[in-house]
Design an enzyme around this catalytic site. Structure first.
Site, PDB file in Angstrom:
ATOM      1  N   ALA A  66       0.867  -1.171   0.000  1.00  0.00           N
ATOM      2  CA  ALA A  66       0.000   0.000   0.000  1.00  0.00           C
ATOM      3  C   ALA A  66       0.911   1.231   0.000  1.00  0.00           C
ATOM      4  O   ALA A  66       2.065   1.152   0.418  1.00  0.00           O
ATOM      5  CB  ALA A  66      -0.883   0.002   1.238  1.00  0.00           C
ATOM      6  N   GLY A 109       0.682  -5.019   1.157  1.00  0.00           N
ATOM      7  CA  GLY A 109      -0.620  -5.103   0.493  1.00  0.00           C
ATOM      8  C   GLY A 109      -0.518  -5.729  -0.890  1.00  0.00           C
ATOM      9  O   GLY A 109      -1.489  -6.299  -1.394  1.00  0.00           O
ATOM     10  N   GLU A 112      -0.631  -9.376  -0.215  1.00  0.00           N
ATOM     11  CA  GLU A 112      -1.999  -9.712   0.219  1.00  0.00           C
ATOM     12  C   GLU A 112      -2.972  -9.708  -0.965  1.00  0.00           C
ATOM     13  O   GLU A 112      -3.881 -10.534  -1.038  1.00  0.00           O
ATOM     14  CB  GLU A 112      -2.440  -8.715   1.302  1.00  0.00           C
ATOM     15  CG  GLU A 112      -1.651  -8.905   2.596  1.00  0.00           C
ATOM     16  CD  GLU A 112      -1.840  -7.776   3.586  1.00  0.00           C
ATOM     17  OE1 GLU A 112      -1.674  -6.596   3.198  1.00  0.00           O
ATOM     18  OE2 GLU A 112      -2.138  -8.051   4.756  1.00  0.00           O
ATOM     19  N   GLU A 132       5.609  -5.102   6.926  1.00  0.00           N
ATOM     20  CA  GLU A 132       4.961  -4.011   7.671  1.00  0.00           C
ATOM     21  C   GLU A 132       5.615  -3.780   9.028  1.00  0.00           C
ATOM     22  O   GLU A 132       5.582  -2.676   9.565  1.00  0.00           O
ATOM     23  CB  GLU A 132       3.462  -4.323   7.872  1.00  0.00           C
ATOM     24  CG  GLU A 132       2.620  -4.212   6.608  1.00  0.00           C
ATOM     25  CD  GLU A 132       2.538  -5.504   5.807  1.00  0.00           C
ATOM     26  OE1 GLU A 132       3.383  -6.403   6.008  1.00  0.00           O
ATOM     27  OE2 GLU A 132       1.625  -5.608   4.967  1.00  0.00           O
TER      28      GLU A 132
HETATM   29  N1  DAK Z   1       4.659   3.193  -0.740  1.00  0.00           N
HETATM   30  C1  DAK Z   1       5.049   4.358  -1.307  1.00  0.00           C
HETATM   31  N2  DAK Z   1       6.184   4.493  -2.045  1.00  0.00           N
HETATM   32  C2  DAK Z   1       6.959   3.394  -2.176  1.00  0.00           C
HETATM   33  C3  DAK Z   1       6.636   2.155  -1.588  1.00  0.00           C
HETATM   34  C4  DAK Z   1       5.398   2.068  -0.848  1.00  0.00           C
HETATM   35  N3  DAK Z   1       4.958   0.922  -0.313  1.00  0.00           N
HETATM   36  N4  DAK Z   1       7.606   1.259  -1.897  1.00  0.00           N
HETATM   37  C5  DAK Z   1       8.504   1.937  -2.653  1.00  0.00           C
HETATM   38  N5  DAK Z   1       8.123   3.217  -2.819  1.00  0.00           N
HETATM   39  C6  DAK Z   1       8.815   4.268  -3.570  1.00  0.00           C
HETATM   40  C7  DAK Z   1      10.003   4.805  -2.802  1.00  0.00           C
HETATM   41  O1  DAK Z   1       9.610   5.764  -1.855  1.00  0.00           O
HETATM   42  C8  DAK Z   1      10.835   5.383  -3.933  1.00  0.00           C
HETATM   43  O2  DAK Z   1      10.266   6.617  -4.286  1.00  0.00           O
HETATM   44  P1  DAK Z   1      11.196   7.948  -4.483  1.00  0.00           P
HETATM   45  O3  DAK Z   1      11.944   8.100  -3.234  1.00  0.00           O
HETATM   46  O4  DAK Z   1      12.072   7.578  -5.667  1.00  0.00           O
HETATM   47  O5  DAK Z   1      10.222   9.043  -4.787  1.00  0.00           O
HETATM   48  C9  DAK Z   1      10.588   4.409  -5.076  1.00  0.00           C
HETATM   49  O6  DAK Z   1       9.366   3.725  -4.752  1.00  0.00           O
HETATM   50  C10 DAK Z   1      11.683   3.365  -5.233  1.00  0.00           C
HETATM   51  O7  DAK Z   1      11.860   2.750  -3.974  1.00  0.00           O
HETATM   52  P2  DAK Z   1      13.308   2.590  -3.276  1.00  0.00           P
HETATM   53  O8  DAK Z   1      14.191   3.733  -3.651  1.00  0.00           O
HETATM   54  O9  DAK Z   1      13.064   2.340  -1.835  1.00  0.00           O
HETATM   55  O10 DAK Z   1      13.824   1.273  -4.011  1.00  0.00           O
HETATM   56  P3  DAK Z   1      14.819   0.161  -3.452  1.00  0.00           P
HETATM   57  O11 DAK Z   1      15.114  -0.720  -4.606  1.00  0.00           O
HETATM   58  O12 DAK Z   1      15.966   0.791  -2.714  1.00  0.00           O
HETATM   59  O13 DAK Z   1      13.970  -0.646  -2.352  1.00  0.00           O
HETATM   60  C11 DAK Z   1      11.987  -1.799  -1.551  1.00  0.00           C
HETATM   61  C12 DAK Z   1      12.869  -1.405  -2.777  1.00  0.00           C
HETATM   62  C13 DAK Z   1      10.746  -2.480  -2.070  1.00  0.00           C
HETATM   63  C14 DAK Z   1      12.784  -2.803  -0.685  1.00  0.00           C
HETATM   64  C15 DAK Z   1      11.678  -0.542  -0.705  1.00  0.00           C
HETATM   65  O14 DAK Z   1      11.144   0.468  -1.586  1.00  0.00           O
HETATM   66  C16 DAK Z   1      10.666  -0.788   0.389  1.00  0.00           C
HETATM   67  O15 DAK Z   1      11.010  -1.308   1.456  1.00  0.00           O
HETATM   68  N6  DAK Z   1       9.400  -0.389   0.165  1.00  0.00           N
HETATM   69  C17 DAK Z   1       8.368  -0.484   1.172  1.00  0.00           C
HETATM   70  C18 DAK Z   1       7.850  -1.887   1.302  1.00  0.00           C
HETATM   71  C19 DAK Z   1       6.777  -2.014   2.411  1.00  0.00           C
HETATM   72  O16 DAK Z   1       7.073  -1.689   3.582  1.00  0.00           O
HETATM   73  N7  DAK Z   1       5.557  -2.428   2.052  1.00  0.00           N
HETATM   74  C20 DAK Z   1       4.476  -2.528   3.008  1.00  0.00           C
HETATM   75  C21 DAK Z   1       3.691  -1.250   3.059  1.00  0.00           C
HETATM   76  S1  DAK Z   1       2.322  -1.298   4.241  1.00  0.00           S
HETATM   77  C22 DAK Z   1      -5.405  -2.604   4.210  1.00  0.00           C
HETATM   78  C23 DAK Z   1      -4.955  -2.707   2.933  1.00  0.00           C
HETATM   79  C24 DAK Z   1      -3.585  -2.766   2.679  1.00  0.00           C
HETATM   80  C25 DAK Z   1      -2.684  -2.698   3.705  1.00  0.00           C
HETATM   81  C26 DAK Z   1      -3.134  -2.640   5.005  1.00  0.00           C
HETATM   82  C27 DAK Z   1      -4.509  -2.581   5.273  1.00  0.00           C
HETATM   83  N8  DAK Z   1      -6.780  -2.508   4.478  1.00  0.00           N
HETATM   84  C28 DAK Z   1      -7.722  -2.593   3.351  1.00  0.00           C
HETATM   85  C29 DAK Z   1      -7.280  -2.461   5.804  1.00  0.00           C
HETATM   86  C30 DAK Z   1      -1.257  -2.759   3.363  1.00  0.00           C
HETATM   87  C31 DAK Z   1      -0.263  -2.140   4.012  1.00  0.00           C
HETATM   88  C32 DAK Z   1       1.082  -2.117   3.384  1.00  0.00           C
HETATM   89  O17 DAK Z   1       1.301  -2.629   2.334  1.00  0.00           O
END
Ligand code: DAK
Length: 258
Positions: A66, A109, A112, A132
């Site tokens: 997400a 997400g 999921e 997360e």
């Molecule tokens: N959200 C927003 N931007 C993201 C992102 C994300 N999840 N993942 C990556 N980006 C963006 C980065 O901010 C960066 O943007 P700029 O800085 O260039 O503007 C760009 O994508 C490239 O990312 P990185 O520079 O970080 O790239 P790397 O290769 O160094 O790293 C990575 C890749 C995938 C390991 C890293 O980007 C990362 O850790 N991303 C976050 C992964 C994460 O934590 N995902 C979980 C998010 S929480 C629900 C529905 C859904 C959910 C919950 C409830 N309901 C319906 C109740 C879900 C929650 C989640 O998913």
């Protein structure tokens, strides 16, 4: 609806293709993207020319979760009352089969959402994760439940509590994905599988999906009863008569979806 965050295509094989299109953000699932996805899923579900769907991203990312930037400042009540949740949930009410074609990051997400599809075809570079915990939260769209059912408690605990990623090979070994292919052909293979499903009798496909999904929600006895009723129901369709007549006459069936 005009789409800004997804690309949608209806293929002549009866497959509806939805591609996430936020490559710079690794296809982070923003509220706008989720609204568009729900709209496209509903349109394909209602379209008689479509028999199955494929949901995909690009080679680098199916979706990295997400959109963290969109929810970083949200409060508890915002999350609780946010109507975007219904857009996420929509995928669970789609009657036609959906295949996730996954390459690269499939996180949070994104993972999921892939697990909410009916099958997953992965590329060799796919990485599945529920990271997360690194953000001070836990999965919120079924990660703790669907992953546990798919790969078991031991690996799920490691993924949810330590943020461990699962490679495509591991995901295949643990039954999370159907197949793993080289990155050059994973989408093509997902589309082939979807086309095969789209060429089957539509009512049987729809009820087959429903019956398999019931196994996650019912006792074995209830599930067996449900399956038996649905099996009987299919003998009221024209396609059952056609399918069996075609077998006997050694020809290809012509399905009507009736
Ligand atoms: N959200 C927003 N931007 C993201 C992102 C994300 N999840 N993942 C990556 N980006 C963006 C980065 O901010 C960066 O943007 P700029 O800085 O260039 O503007 C760009 O994508 C490239 O990312 P990185 O520079 O970080 O790239 P790397 O290769 O160094 O790293 C990575 C890749 C995938 C390991 C890293 O980007 C990362 O850790 N991303 C976050 C992964 C994460 O934590 N995902 C979980 C998010 S929480 C629900 C529905 C859904 C959910 C919950 C409830 N309901 C319906 C109740 C879900 C929650 C989640 O998913």
């Amino acid at each position: 609806m005009e789409y800004q965050n997804i690309i949608v295509e209806t293929l002549d094989t009866g497959v509806g293709l939805i591609r996430f299109n936020r490559p710079k953000a690794l296809n982070a699932l923003s509220p706008e993207l989720m609204e568009e996805m729900a709209h496209a899923l509903a349109a394909f579900d209602a379209d008689e020319k479509v028999g199955a769907m494929v949901l995909t991203g690009n080679e680098r990312a199916f979706a990295a979760g997400a959109d963290i930037k969109a929810m970083a400042n949200a409060g508890m009540v915002d999350m609780l009352t946010n109507d975007i949740i219904a857009k996420w949930e929509y995928i669970h009410s789609v009657a036609k089969p959906i295949i996730a074609a996954v390459s690269g990051y499939c996180l949070g997400g994104g993972c999921e959402l892939a697990m909410s599809c009916d099958m997953i075809i992965a590329s060799e570079t796919a990485q599945f994760g529920q990271p997360e915990i690194n953000l001070g939260i836990i999965p919120g769209f079924g990660g703790t439940q669907r992953l546990t059912r798919a790969v078991g408690k031991a690996i799920t605990m490691e993924m949810v509590l330590a943020g461990r990623f699962l490679s495509a090979e591991e995901a295949l070994a643990h039954g999370l994905v159907n197949h793993v292919y080289p990155v050059e052909i994973y989408l093509e293979e997902a589309l082939k599988l979807a086309a095969k499903i789209a060429s089957q009798a539509p009512v049987a496909v729809r009820l087959g999906k429903e019956a398999v999904n019931k196994s996650f929600e019912m006792t074995l006895r209830e599930g067996l009863q449900f399956e038996r009723r649905v099996f009987h129901m299919l003998f009221a369709t024209e396609d059952q008569k056609e399918g069996m007549a075609a077998f006997v006459e050694k020809r290809k069936p012509q399905w009507k979806g009736r």
